[in-house]
Write an enzyme that holds these catalytic residues in place. Structure first.
Site, PDB file in Angstrom:
ATOM      1  N   LEU A 126       0.861  -1.172   0.000  1.00  0.00           N
ATOM      2  CA  LEU A 126       0.000   0.000   0.000  1.00  0.00           C
ATOM      3  C   LEU A 126       0.902   1.227   0.000  1.00  0.00           C
ATOM      4  O   LEU A 126       1.994   1.200   0.564  1.00  0.00           O
ATOM      5  CB  LEU A 126      -0.909   0.032   1.246  1.00  0.00           C
ATOM      6  CG  LEU A 126      -2.040  -0.995   1.337  1.00  0.00           C
ATOM      7  CD1 LEU A 126      -2.814  -0.790   2.634  1.00  0.00           C
ATOM      8  CD2 LEU A 126      -2.971  -0.917   0.141  1.00  0.00           C
ATOM      9  N   ASP A 127       0.441   2.304  -0.617  1.00  0.00           N
ATOM     10  CA  ASP A 127       1.197   3.542  -0.596  1.00  0.00           C
ATOM     11  C   ASP A 127       1.358   4.024   0.843  1.00  0.00           C
ATOM     12  O   ASP A 127       0.571   3.674   1.728  1.00  0.00           O
ATOM     13  CB  ASP A 127       0.491   4.614  -1.423  1.00  0.00           C
ATOM     14  CG  ASP A 127       0.353   4.213  -2.886  1.00  0.00           C
ATOM     15  OD1 ASP A 127       1.210   3.465  -3.370  1.00  0.00           O
ATOM     16  OD2 ASP A 127      -0.626   4.645  -3.528  1.00  0.00           O
ATOM     17  N   VAL A 128       2.356   4.859   1.074  1.00  0.00           N
ATOM     18  CA  VAL A 128       2.693   5.311   2.424  1.00  0.00           C
ATOM     19  C   VAL A 128       1.482   5.877   3.154  1.00  0.00           C
ATOM     20  O   VAL A 128       1.241   5.566   4.328  1.00  0.00           O
ATOM     21  CB  VAL A 128       3.822   6.361   2.378  1.00  0.00           C
ATOM     22  CG1 VAL A 128       4.040   6.977   3.756  1.00  0.00           C
ATOM     23  CG2 VAL A 128       5.117   5.734   1.890  1.00  0.00           C
TER      24      VAL A 128
END
Length: 296
Positions: A139-141
């Protein structure tokens, strides 16, 4: 399927399978999701046994034979000090799902900053489980929600194939700017890298990039914003963010793709995952609570 999963034994360090047809031990190992490479290591380490006798890849199995697979546990890698444990949503002997908070990487990026993987290691260490977790999703940050980890080297190929083969249903909550039309149920546009900004992906012309499909359903109108339930048909990098922005409805807080900055952060959350367990065959539905920032 060549086998029936019988269960976990010895504090989940051993799995039992019953052969449902005459086959070789290698055939059964491959049908459980092992790759040829991981199966070869398992046979070399005498991990597969029948009645206490170590099996070779060529050993013949008859219908009803029970095969034990002893999981090759590894010493846990050290974690940075003062790392909190992860919020575990689901766990068995070969996989684990946790809830990722915002602002943390799933994997290390060379900066030695604590990661979600570090938090999972801390949780396993506190349980006394000697496993080296490997994330099979990203998942993106700033995206929150479910992330699945493999806990057994033998069966990691099965989970990699599960994710890569799109046999998993993944649903997200997304709050977007604008009144998203109720009749738009699918966005199908190819996605590729943005040649002008290495951080970004972009919608490509037909015949370019990778095919990508996103389905969206309106859950609630919120004045100038809309709450959506989004389901991935494919799993491209930044797919939901790119598709919704390209349709004129950027995610709230997504400044990289045209969204307005918001004190709640990026309004994207991996809410649910649904799949058939690649080792046990059980149907699994994982769900997190709706984050408080979506209740405002």
């Amino acid at each position: 399927m060549r086998y029936e999963f019988l269960g976990e034994k010895d504090d989940a360090s051993r799995l039992e399978f019953r052969a449902l047809e005459d086959c070789s031990a290698l055939d059964l190992a491959l049908s459980t999701g092992m790759s040829r490479r991981s199966a070869a290591r398992a046979f070399q380490g005498a991990e597969l046994t029948r009645g206490g006798e170590a099996l070779a890849a060529s050993s013949r199995l008859a219908v009803g034979d029970v095969v034990d697979v002893a999981l090759a546990r590894q010493a846990a890698m050290p974690t940075p000090p003062d790392v909190p444990s992860a919020t575990i949503i689901y766990q068995d002997s070969v996989c684990l799902a946790v809830e990722k908070p915002a602002g943390i990487l799933v994997h290390g990026d060379g900066t030695c900053a604590p990661t979600l993987t570090d938090r999972v290691r801390v949780s396993l260490a506190r349980q006394g489980v000697a496993a080296n977790p490997q994330a099979v999703q990203r998942l993106d940050v700033d995206t929150t929600g479910l992330v699945l980890f493999s806990l057994a080297e033998e069966f990691q190929p099965a989970f990699d194939a599960l994710v890569a083969g799109h046999a998993m249903r993944k649903r997200y909550l997304a709050e977007v700017s604008g009144a998203f039309p109720g009749d738009v149920t699918a966005i199908e546009k190819p996605i590729g890298r943005d040649r002008h900004d290495a951080r970004r992906m972009r919608v490509c012309r037909p015949g370019q990039g990778q095919p990508a499909l996103t389905r969206a359903c309106v859950l609630e109108r919120r004045g100038s914003r809309t709450l959506l339930l989004v389901e991935l048909g494919t799993g491209r990098r930044h797919q939901i963010r790119v598709h919704l922005s390209s349709a004129g409805f950027p995610i709230v807080g997504d400044t990289l793709y045209g969204g307005r900055r918001d004190p709640r952060g990026l309004m994207l959350h991996a809410l649910e995952e649904e799949f058939d367990h690649p080792v046990t065959g059980a149907h699994v539905l994982l769900r997190t609570e709706v984050p408080e920032r979506f209740r405002v």
